[in-house]
Design a protein around this motif. Structure first.
Motif, PDB file in Angstrom:
ATOM      1  N   ARG A   1     -35.823  18.178 -38.513  1.00  0.00           N
ATOM      2  CA  ARG A   1     -36.685  17.988 -37.353  1.00  0.00           C
ATOM      3  C   ARG A   1     -36.427  16.623 -36.735  1.00  0.00           C
ATOM      4  NH1 ARG A   1     -42.182  19.731 -36.732  1.00  0.00           N
ATOM      5  NH2 ARG A   1     -42.140  20.437 -38.871  1.00  0.00           N
TER       6      ARG A   1
ATOM      7  N   ARG B   1     -31.651  17.712 -26.633  1.00  0.00           N
ATOM      8  CA  ARG B   1     -32.479  18.338 -25.603  1.00  0.00           C
ATOM      9  C   ARG B   1     -32.349  19.867 -25.683  1.00  0.00           C
ATOM     10  NH1 ARG B   1     -32.262  19.862 -20.134  1.00  0.00           N
ATOM     11  NH2 ARG B   1     -34.167  19.348 -18.970  1.00  0.00           N
TER      12      ARG B   1
ATOM     13  N   ARG C   1     -34.525  21.181 -28.352  1.00  0.00           N
ATOM     14  CA  ARG C   1     -35.937  21.244 -27.971  1.00  0.00           C
ATOM     15  C   ARG C   1     -36.193  22.384 -26.983  1.00  0.00           C
ATOM     16  NH1 ARG C   1     -39.339  16.258 -28.344  1.00  0.00           N
ATOM     17  NH2 ARG C   1     -38.559  15.165 -30.176  1.00  0.00           N
TER      18      ARG C   1
ATOM     19  N   ASN D   1     -36.449  25.368 -29.088  1.00  0.00           N
ATOM     20  CA  ASN D   1     -37.770  25.402 -29.726  1.00  0.00           C
ATOM     21  C   ASN D   1     -38.826  25.885 -28.743  1.00  0.00           C
ATOM     22  OD1 ASN D   1     -36.590  24.397 -32.008  1.00  0.00           O
ATOM     23  ND2 ASN D   1     -37.495  22.352 -31.848  1.00  0.00           N
TER      24      ASN D   1
ATOM     25  N   ASP E   1     -41.873  19.473 -32.084  1.00  0.00           N
ATOM     26  CA  ASP E   1     -41.039  18.279 -32.197  1.00  0.00           C
ATOM     27  C   ASP E   1     -41.893  17.036 -31.985  1.00  0.00           C
ATOM     28  OD1 ASP E   1     -38.181  19.316 -32.380  1.00  0.00           O
ATOM     29  OD2 ASP E   1     -38.878  20.367 -30.590  1.00  0.00           O
TER      30      ASP E   1
ATOM     31  N   ASP F   1     -44.439  16.064 -28.829  1.00  0.00           N
ATOM     32  CA  ASP F   1     -45.163  17.186 -28.217  1.00  0.00           C
ATOM     33  C   ASP F   1     -46.656  16.891 -28.173  1.00  0.00           C
ATOM     34  OD1 ASP F   1     -42.764  18.477 -28.088  1.00  0.00           O
ATOM     35  OD2 ASP F   1     -43.188  19.957 -29.656  1.00  0.00           O
TER      36      ASP F   1
ATOM     37  N   LYS G   1     -44.738  20.410 -23.967  1.00  0.00           N
ATOM     38  CA  LYS G   1     -43.535  20.323 -24.782  1.00  0.00           C
ATOM     39  C   LYS G   1     -42.667  19.157 -24.298  1.00  0.00           C
ATOM     40  CE  LYS G   1     -40.481  21.604 -27.784  1.00  0.00           C
ATOM     41  NZ  LYS G   1     -40.770  21.152 -29.136  1.00  0.00           N
TER      42      LYS G   1
END
Length: 548
Positions: A65, A78, A81, A84, A167, A170, A198
């Motif tokens: 993570r 990026r 993310r 995610n 992440d 957030d 996010k």
């Protein structure tokens, strides 16, 4: 080399970006399932060497993570993310939520902590400590941090898996129960959570503080995220301004607003920014000072006025100067420089005590002591103390030689007045550390002030200097329209277009005797907080544009 592809049905899809991240996400969503599940889930695709390498990368536990590693580019991070984000959407967590009702800020929850109480909180995810089937995390908002405890059996397997897709950085909203851990840490045991925003880019340096000074100024939002002490500094700035407003309001002053775009750049000797007023078809100037408009209000019958204003001066940037800065200007009818003396000494000591908790700033020999009364000394006395008793009787050539011996660079066209003031500004003023009222300045330096009754070559003013910086000049204001016109003409020379005729007209209608003062808010904040540079106390200081 031909790019390796994923073949799905009759389409060829590049193995990059979202697809690489998709493989990672499937691994995370199914972190509690046998490895074979991953291959079954992905059996619709045909993978080449790149995908095989990625699976080996994940299965050996090298993907984590946290913040970006040294070998992982910001673009790849990026993409992770974004993947995610997509996975969270698939699990029913929209990435950008709506308003979330809180039980209070995190500092308020800590202050009113009650074991077993159910609360709602929101903030930014700062740290995560994954324990397998439970997680400890830190939540931060603008007031404090608070520990969170996430347990699979309490939250449920699906919500727990989704939480694992979050992440650092957030924003989440949570509901849970307050309890104290065995180590005595106040904690919220989460029973429900929702994603509020996010973050697609990582927080600065894993929340351990943003150290790059240039980045701190250019991306102040990262500075505020990574350095809580910076956020506290600006909280104090806002509190200082609030206290100043209240202090003046309690003494009958009215806060007013005057034009920022002006036909004449008046009220100070400074180079203005010029812009064009399209609707009027004329050039106008960004305000260098609000003084002449505030004096018009004295003419109009407002006896005690002040303005907290933004001024703009098209001049240099250095440790104590920013082209756009905040000033407080105060005017009181039927008063004079003595009234301003009492006002500023009382206001600064009040602010120092109420916001910063003490009249002594710093420690040791460099400590600043704001305890009144403050020193008062004339301009001429300070110059003679530095340059000798006979300074003002010297021939210009001798004075220039002595000034140059101090390392000063002089303009050949300067007279003794200008040479003297260069000596004062460069060598004397910086040495005045403790609060000092410098009084009775030469009249030619301050064209808007009233002359001293015992010496018309001097004006009835003071400059308050603290830690080597001019913080607050104050005047017994000039209200004689005939003398004011002549001083303006002496100042502008042959360029009569720079003469503010309307202001002279206002004075001819009669302005009461008055005291006036300007206070540099940015410099005052520097002094009271101990900041080394003006950029440290301005949220978004002016900087040289970065090269493309």
């Amino acid at each position: 080399m031909q790019q390796e592809t994923l073949q799905n049905a009759n389409r060829e899809i590049p193995l990059s970006g979202y697809y690489r991240q998709y493989i990672r996400i499937i691994f995370r969503i199914n972190m509690f399932m046998p490895t074979i599940f991953i291959f079954r889930h992905l059996s619709m695709f045909h993978f080449g060497a790149e995908a095989g390498s990625m699976l080996r990368f994940m299965l050996t536990g090298r993907w984590k993570r946290g913040s970006m590693s040294e070998t992982e580019s910001s673009n790849e991070y990026r993409e992770q993310r974004l993947a995610n984000l997509a996975a969270l959407q698939m699990l029913g967590y929209p990435p950008y939520g709506r308003a979330f009702e809180r039980s209070g800020s995190l500092s308020e929850l800590r202050a009113a902590f009650e074991e077993g109480r159910t609360v709602k909180a929101a903030g930014r995810l700062a740290t995560v400590r994954d324990m397998g089937k439970s997680i400890f995390a830190d939540l931060r908002d603008g007031s404090d941090r608070f520990q969170l405890y996430v347990q699979m059996k309490t939250l449920g397997e699906e919500a727990f898996k989704a939480f694992n897709l979050l992440d650092l950085g957030d924003h989440i909203g949570i509901e849970g129960e307050l309890f104290t851990t065995r180590t005595g840490e106040a904690t919220i045991k989460i029973t429900r959570w929702t994603l509020l925003s996010k973050a697609l880019l990582p927080p600065p340096e894993k929340w351990h503080g943003l150290k790059d000074v240039e980045m701190r100024y250019r991306q102040r939002y990262l500075d505020l995220i990574g350095n809580p002490e910076v956020r506290e500094l600006f909280n104090k700035r806002f509190a200082m301004i609030r206290e100043i407003r209240q202090y003046l309001a309690d003494r009958g002053f009215m806060e007013v607003e005057t034009p920022m775009l002006q036909a004449q750049a008046g009220g100070a000797a400074a180079k203005p920014f010029v812009t064009h007023y399209g609707a009027l078809g004329s050039d106008v100037y960004m305000r260098i000072a609000p003084e002449l408009y505030l004096k018009r209000l004295l003419v109009g019958g407002f006896d005690k006025v002040f303005e907290l204003n933004r001024n703009f001066r098209n001049e240099g940037l250095d440790r104590t100067h920013n082209p756009e800065f905040t000033m407080l200007e105060i005017y009181e009818a039927f008063s004079d420089v003595t009234g301003m003396h009492e006002l500023i000494q009382g206001m600064i000591t009040h602010v120092a005590q109420s916001v910063f908790g003490s009249l002594v700033i710093g420690e040791g020999e460099t400590a600043l002591d704001l305890t009144p009364p403050w020193r008062e000394v004339t301009y001429h006395a300070l110059v003679k103390e530095k340059m000798g008793e006979g300074w003002f009787d010297l021939p210009l050539t001798d004075a220039c030689a002595q000034a140059e011996a101090l390392g000063l660079s002089l303009d050949p066209g300067w007279d003794l007045l200008m040479v003297t003031h260069e000596v004062y500004e460069k060598t004397i003023e910086p040495s005045l550390i403790q609060p000092t009222f410098v009084t009775r300045l030469p009249a030619n330096l301050v064209p808007l002030a009233r002359t001293c009754s015992d010496d018309p070559s001097l004006v009835d003013v003071f400059e308050l200097v603290i830690r080597g910086q001019e913080v607050a000049p104050a005047y017994t204001e000039m209200n004689d329209p005939i003398e004011q016109r002549q001083r303006f003409l002496d100042q502008v020379g042959d360029d009569a277009s720079k003469l503010d005729i309307d202001f002279i007209t206002a004075l001819e209608h009669g302005m009461p005797p008055a005291g006036g003062m300007g206070v540099g808010i940015d410099r005052l904040m520097m002094i009271l907080s101990g900041a080394e540079a003006i950029r440290d106390v301005i949220l978004f200081p002016q900087l040289k544009r970065k090269a493309d």
